[in-house]
Design a protein around this motif. Structure first.
Motif, mmCIF file in Angstrom:
data_model
loop_
_atom_site.group_PDB
_atom_site.id
_atom_site.type_symbol
_atom_site.label_atom_id
_atom_site.label_comp_id
_atom_site.label_asym_id
_atom_site.label_seq_id
_atom_site.Cartn_x
_atom_site.Cartn_y
_atom_site.Cartn_z
ATOM 1 N N ILE A 120 0.813 -1.048 0.147
ATOM 2 C CA ILE A 120 -0.055 0.098 0.018
ATOM 3 C C ILE A 120 0.764 1.348 -0.020
ATOM 4 O O ILE A 120 2.079 1.221 0.132
ATOM 5 N N ASP A 121 0.136 2.369 -0.396
ATOM 6 C CA ASP A 121 0.682 3.645 -0.019
ATOM 7 C C ASP A 121 0.640 4.041 1.235
ATOM 8 O O ASP A 121 -0.682 4.120 1.576
ATOM 9 N N PRO A 122 1.642 4.026 2.301
ATOM 10 C CA PRO A 122 1.307 4.408 3.571
ATOM 11 C C PRO A 122 0.550 5.732 3.992
ATOM 12 O O PRO A 122 -0.112 5.806 4.936
ATOM 13 N N ARG A 123 0.534 6.663 3.114
ATOM 14 C CA ARG A 123 0.027 7.836 3.427
ATOM 15 C C ARG A 123 -1.681 7.523 3.314
ATOM 16 O O ARG A 123 -2.355 8.469 3.698
ATOM 17 N N THR A 124 -2.113 6.717 2.512
ATOM 18 C CA THR A 124 -3.318 6.582 2.152
ATOM 19 C C THR A 124 -4.106 5.240 2.634
ATOM 20 O O THR A 124 -5.084 5.001 2.608
ATOM 21 N N SER A 125 -3.088 4.432 2.832
ATOM 22 C CA SER A 125 -3.589 2.781 3.060
ATOM 23 C C SER A 125 -4.203 2.313 2.104
ATOM 24 O O SER A 125 -4.890 1.257 2.228
ATOM 25 N N ARG A 126 -3.894 2.626 0.709
ATOM 26 C CA ARG A 126 -4.685 2.161 -0.285
ATOM 27 C C ARG A 126 -3.338 1.679 -1.393
ATOM 28 O O ARG A 126 -2.391 2.022 -1.211
ATOM 29 N N PRO A 127 -3.907 0.674 -1.946
ATOM 30 C CA PRO A 127 -2.950 0.082 -3.233
ATOM 31 C C PRO A 127 -2.519 0.960 -4.207
ATOM 32 O O PRO A 127 -3.435 1.609 -4.342
ATOM 33 N N TYR A 128 -1.436 0.843 -4.540
ATOM 34 C CA TYR A 128 -1.052 1.551 -5.847
ATOM 35 C C TYR A 128 -1.743 0.777 -6.922
ATOM 36 O O TYR A 128 -1.924 -0.253 -7.187
ATOM 37 N N PRO A 129 -2.361 1.681 -8.322
ATOM 38 C CA PRO A 129 -2.904 1.404 -9.286
ATOM 39 C C PRO A 129 -1.577 0.503 -10.161
ATOM 40 O O PRO A 129 -0.405 0.889 -9.994
ATOM 41 N N PRO A 130 -2.057 -0.648 -10.733
ATOM 42 C CA PRO A 130 -1.053 -1.665 -11.378
ATOM 43 C C PRO A 130 -0.103 -0.908 -12.585
ATOM 44 O O PRO A 130 0.980 -1.058 -12.717
ATOM 45 N N SER A 131 -0.787 0.281 -13.157
ATOM 46 C CA SER A 131 -0.016 1.017 -14.114
ATOM 47 C C SER A 131 0.934 1.945 -13.426
ATOM 48 O O SER A 131 2.107 2.052 -13.960
ATOM 49 N N MET A 132 0.777 2.322 -12.322
ATOM 50 C CA MET A 132 1.749 2.964 -11.666
ATOM 51 C C MET A 132 3.007 2.314 -11.260
ATOM 52 O O MET A 132 3.926 2.596 -11.005
#
Length: 253
Positions: A120-132
């Motif tokens: 995850i992105d620790p700032r948002t607790s959300r996974p990064y998009p595959p393209s990124m």
């Protein structure tokens, strides 16, 4: 297995060469594509189905057959079948440029999927998009080792993405619930407070003790063992979410 003595250069199609260096010499065998992995996994046991030519070579493309003396010196046996079995087990499969490129691309896509599922992105607790993630992998210059499992290379990939790929990324923690008898809480609570990578969200103490929080995935096995020993098998660990922001449920007695 019979010995095949080629009279000239061998023309092979749909071939995979498995190569093993042993005793200072190079040995090769000519196999059918896809059959090597089946043999290594145990789904294919018949060597005749794996080999295009039932022999051991010094150089397959030039038709140079390994001599009995070389086999005996390096493999301690002249038995071709035993030598072939060792080469299949320990050797390295040679692939062409196009196949190597295709395998690398497939490995990158597998890596992107694993990173998206477990980080995850620790700032948002959300996974990064595959393209990124794919863009960051290319920017980092990270290259997968062709013979190692992709999953085993994740830690190195995460480090490369964080230092060279421009991503703030970390492994997602999983949310768990621990339930045990209240009398066992005195032993378990201090251990949970000291457990690195564990973060308490909620706790209730009474006749039944319940702890809910986040843990690093790598701690799950040790946590299960600790609860089993400290509660003599009566406590449970339940996975509420497989990752932060995710969903899933699994119980461990």
């Amino acid at each position: 297995m019979g010995i095949f003595q080629p009279s000239g250069q061998i023309k092979l199609t749909n071939v995979s060469i498995v190569r093993l260096r042993k005793g200072g010499k190079r040995f090769e065998i000519a196999c059918y594509k896809n059959k090597v992995q089946e043999y290594r996994s145990g789904t294919e046991k018949n060597l005749d189905e794996v080999l295009q030519i039932s022999n051991v070579f010094m150089n397959v493309s030039k038709g140079q057959v390994a001599s009995s003396e070389d086999l005996k010196k390096c493999f301690k046996t002249e038995n071709v079948e035993e030598c072939v079995a060792e080469i299949l087990k320990k050797g390295e499969m040679q692939v062409g440029d196009k196949e190597r490129s295709a395998n690398q691309e497939a490995g990158v896509q597998n890596l992107v999927h694993l990173l998206s599922e477990s980080c995850i992105d620790p700032r948002t607790s959300r996974p990064y998009p595959p393209s990124m993630l794919e863009k960051a992998i290319k920017a980092s210059g990270f290259s997968l080792h062709p013979t190692r499992p992709v999953k085993a290379q994740m830690s190195a990939a995460i480090s490369a993405l964080a230092t060279k790929g421009g991503l703030d990324i970390k492994r997602a923690r999983m949310r768990v619930r621990i339930v045990a008898d209240g009398k066992d809480a005195k032993k378990i609570r201090p251990k949970m407070a000291e457990m690195q990578g564990a973060e308490k969200e909620d706790e209730e103490v009474g006749e039944e003790w319940e702890w809910v929080g986040l843990i690093e995935p790598g701690l799950l096995k040790d946590l299960n063992e600790m609860i089993r020993l400290d509660t003599k098998g009566s406590g449970t660990v339940e996975v509420l979410d497989l990752k932060e922001g995710g969903a899933g449920e699994e119980s461990f007695a």
